[in-house]
Design an enzyme around this catalytic site. Structure first.
Site, PDB file in Angstrom:
ATOM      1  N   ASN A  98      44.970  48.709   8.851  1.00 25.32           N
ATOM      2  CA  ASN A  98      43.794  47.831   8.872  1.00 25.32           C
ATOM      3  C   ASN A  98      42.726  48.435   9.784  1.00 25.32           C
ATOM      4  OD1 ASN A  98      44.232  46.865  11.672  1.00 25.32           O
ATOM      5  ND2 ASN A  98      46.125  46.075  10.767  1.00 25.32           N
ATOM      6  N   ALA A 151      47.301  43.236  19.180  1.00 29.41           N
ATOM      7  CA  ALA A 151      47.422  44.156  18.035  1.00 29.41           C
ATOM      8  C   ALA A 151      47.205  43.442  16.707  1.00 29.41           C
ATOM      9  CB  ALA A 151      48.804  44.805  18.048  1.00 29.41           C
ATOM     10  N   PRO A 189      58.448  41.821  11.019  1.00 29.10           N
ATOM     11  CA  PRO A 189      58.730  40.777  12.005  1.00 29.10           C
ATOM     12  C   PRO A 189      57.423  40.279  12.605  1.00 29.10           C
ATOM     13  CG  PRO A 189      59.327  42.962  12.847  1.00 29.10           C
ATOM     14  CD  PRO A 189      58.974  43.132  11.402  1.00 29.10           C
TER      15      PRO A 189
HETATM   16  N1  CTP Z   1      51.142  39.108  15.088  1.00 33.87           N
HETATM   17  C1  CTP Z   1      52.363  39.642  15.434  1.00 33.87           C
HETATM   18  N2  CTP Z   1      53.187  40.126  14.474  1.00 33.87           N
HETATM   19  C2  CTP Z   1      52.833  40.094  13.169  1.00 33.87           C
HETATM   20  C3  CTP Z   1      51.581  39.549  12.806  1.00 33.87           C
HETATM   21  C4  CTP Z   1      50.765  39.074  13.779  1.00 33.87           C
HETATM   22  O1  CTP Z   1      52.688  39.670  16.620  1.00 33.87           O
HETATM   23  N3  CTP Z   1      53.644  40.570  12.259  1.00 33.87           N
HETATM   24  C5  CTP Z   1      50.305  38.541  16.148  1.00 33.87           C
HETATM   25  C6  CTP Z   1      49.004  39.273  16.388  1.00 33.87           C
HETATM   26  O2  CTP Z   1      49.161  40.276  17.373  1.00 33.87           O
HETATM   27  C7  CTP Z   1      48.107  38.153  16.874  1.00 33.87           C
HETATM   28  C8  CTP Z   1      48.624  36.942  16.134  1.00 33.87           C
HETATM   29  O3  CTP Z   1      49.954  37.249  15.743  1.00 33.87           O
HETATM   30  O4  CTP Z   1      48.280  37.910  18.251  1.00 33.87           O
HETATM   31  C9  CTP Z   1      47.866  36.528  14.928  1.00 33.87           C
HETATM   32  O5  CTP Z   1      47.660  37.626  14.073  1.00 33.87           O
HETATM   33  P1  CTP Z   1      46.827  37.445  12.741  1.00 33.87           P
HETATM   34  O6  CTP Z   1      46.818  38.737  12.022  1.00 33.87           O
HETATM   35  O7  CTP Z   1      45.547  36.750  13.041  1.00 33.87           O
HETATM   36  O8  CTP Z   1      47.719  36.369  11.983  1.00 33.87           O
HETATM   37  P2  CTP Z   1      48.918  36.486  11.027  1.00 33.87           P
HETATM   38  O9  CTP Z   1      50.082  35.799  11.655  1.00 33.87           O
HETATM   39  O10 CTP Z   1      49.134  37.878  10.588  1.00 33.87           O
HETATM   40  O11 CTP Z   1      48.425  35.578   9.825  1.00 33.87           O
HETATM   41  P3  CTP Z   1      47.319  35.866   8.707  1.00 33.87           P
HETATM   42  O12 CTP Z   1      47.216  37.384   8.578  1.00 33.87           O
HETATM   43  O13 CTP Z   1      47.900  35.225   7.502  1.00 33.87           O
HETATM   44  O14 CTP Z   1      46.065  35.218   9.173  1.00 33.87           O
END
Ligand code: CTP
Length: 391
Positions: free
Chosen positions: A207, A271, A300
């Site tokens: 990304n 991240a 995860p």
């Molecule tokens: N995060 C994480 N592990 C993942 C996905 C996200 O630790 N596999 C953490 C990111 O570091 C951030 C938070 O969760 O602190 C939210 O990440 P975001 O990308 O906004 O949300 P997602 O849970 O991935 O949901 P979506 O992409 O559907 O909005």
């Protein structure tokens, strides 16, 4: 900075004239400035102007200091609370790295046990040269604070990183050094940057995360005295002073690194972790085999795992990068991931990769809207809030 004594070494570069402004700014903050001018520096500023602004004699000559039998250079370096090298030229930093002491400035730098802040300024090619990159890394590893130069048009007509930062930014870096250290004894784990999810030996999914905000937060926490483990996805950023960096590539590696870094007092998960990995092809996918099918597997959720962990840090902070319904989504993520705070930002504009950020802090108490700020300032504010919370 009231009452602090700053030994200011002015190196020979076009940015040396800004050292005059720095002297004034430091004195306004209450510091005493003792200037040392290198022979190169004297081509750009005169001893008279430096001395007049500092209200102090300017030291230029290694040998004249020994008059009267005293070890002048030793005394000069030890009597300071901080040594600031500004501008720190490529030559000065190379000499610092190798321990060359062939004039007053370099002898002082070798003889001192006082903390040193170097503020580099040089041509972009000199800054990005492998020799300078290695020297800066060595100096940082030895505990010298090397301030990141600014990027922009240069006096030589080129463009890129290597410009002396604004005087206000230099003063801020010096103020941080003298500032309170409320997070001493605390361990912070910060994740930053994107992850790379391999498809085959040469391709990956990722990304647009630059890692800038996470690195700034790690640096701001270290500046407040925290021991910081910075777990970084693939980014081209320098490790902030005072942070221990663990480089990872995939979300799974990041999850393992976070777990290995515990226990911690605070975790800030900045991240942009890839939500899905790919079932990796051991050999390069070939066009002749037709359109490939990518089988995705869910990665995860590091933040959610941490929020429920037995050794959960006392303060768990997540980020929420959203393109719509920012606050509502952030409030939802705070609950589902069991985070204490969520820093929410709208990433539909040019936040990813940019230098500014507009965030909302979502806590149990409600939502705070912060103004648009440089990422470094968002980091400082967040670090201050963390320090208040852990006090
Ligand atoms: N995060 C994480 N592990 C993942 C996905 C996200 O630790 N596999 C953490 C990111 O570091 C951030 C938070 O969760 O602190 C939210 O990440 P975001 O990308 O906004 O949300 P997602 O849970 O991935 O949901 P979506 O992409 O559907 O909005």
């Amino acid at each position: 900075m009231q009452g602090k004594r700053v030994l200011l070494i002015v190196g020979g570069g076009i940015a040396a004239f800004k050292a005059l402004e720095l002297v004034r700014a430091l004195r306004r903050e209450g510091a005493t400035v003792v200037p040392v001018l290198t022979a190169g520096g004297a081509h750009f500023v005169t001893p008279l102007s430096l001395s007049a602004l500092a209200a102090s004699p300017v030291h230029t000559d290694l040998w004249s200091l020994d008059e009267g039998g005293g070890m002048g250079h030793i005394e000069l370096s030890r009597s300071a609370d901080l040594v600031v090298v500004c501008p720190a030229t490529a030559d000065l930093m190379a000499k610092m790295t190798t321990g060359i002491a062939d004039d007053l400035a370099t002898t002082l730098l070798l003889a001192t046990d006082t903390p040193v802040i170097a503020v580099p300024a040089m041509n972009v090619r000199m800054w990005t040269h492998a020799a300078t990159v290695a020297n800066v890394a060595t100096l940082r590893a030895r505990g010298v604070t090397v301030v990141e130069p600014d990027e922009g048009p240069m006096a030589c007509g080129e463009f890129g990183p290597g410009r002396l930062p604004e005087v206000t930014a230099i003063v801020a870096a010096i103020a941080l050094h003298f500032g309170p250290k409320p997070l001493v004894g605390r361990h912070a784990v910060v994740t930053a940057g994107p992850t790379h999810e391999p498809i085959d030996p040469v391709r990956y999914l990722t990304n647009r995360s630059s890692g800038k905000q996470g690195f700034a937060i790690a640096g701001a926490l270290a500046a407040l005295g925290a021991r910081v483990t910075l777990i970084a996805g693939p980014v081209a950023l320098a490790t902030p002073p005072g942070c221990t960096r663990v480089d990872v590539e995939t979300a799974r590696q990041m999850a393992v690194a976070v777990e290995a870094a515990l226990p911690a007092d605070v975790a800030v998960m900045v991240a942009a972790v890839a939500d899905w990995g790919v079932i990796v092809s051991p050999a390069k996918l070939k066009k002749v085999e037709g359109m490939p099918r990518l089988d995705l597997v869910e990665n995860p959720d590091i933040l959610a795992t941490l929020g429920r962990a037995v050794d959960r840090p006392g303060l768990v902070i997540g980020f929420a990068a959203e393109t719509e319904a920012t606050i509502a989504n952030a409030v939802g993520k705070r609950a589902t991931k069991k985070a204490d705070w969520i820093v929410a930002n709208d990433v539909s504009g040019d936040v990813m990769g940019g230098d500014a950020n507009t965030v909302h802090l979502v806590t149990a108490e409600g939502v705070e809207d912060w103004p648009t700020l440089p990422k470094a300032e968002v980091a400082r504010r967040l670090a201050d809030r963390i320090a208040q919370e852990l006090a």
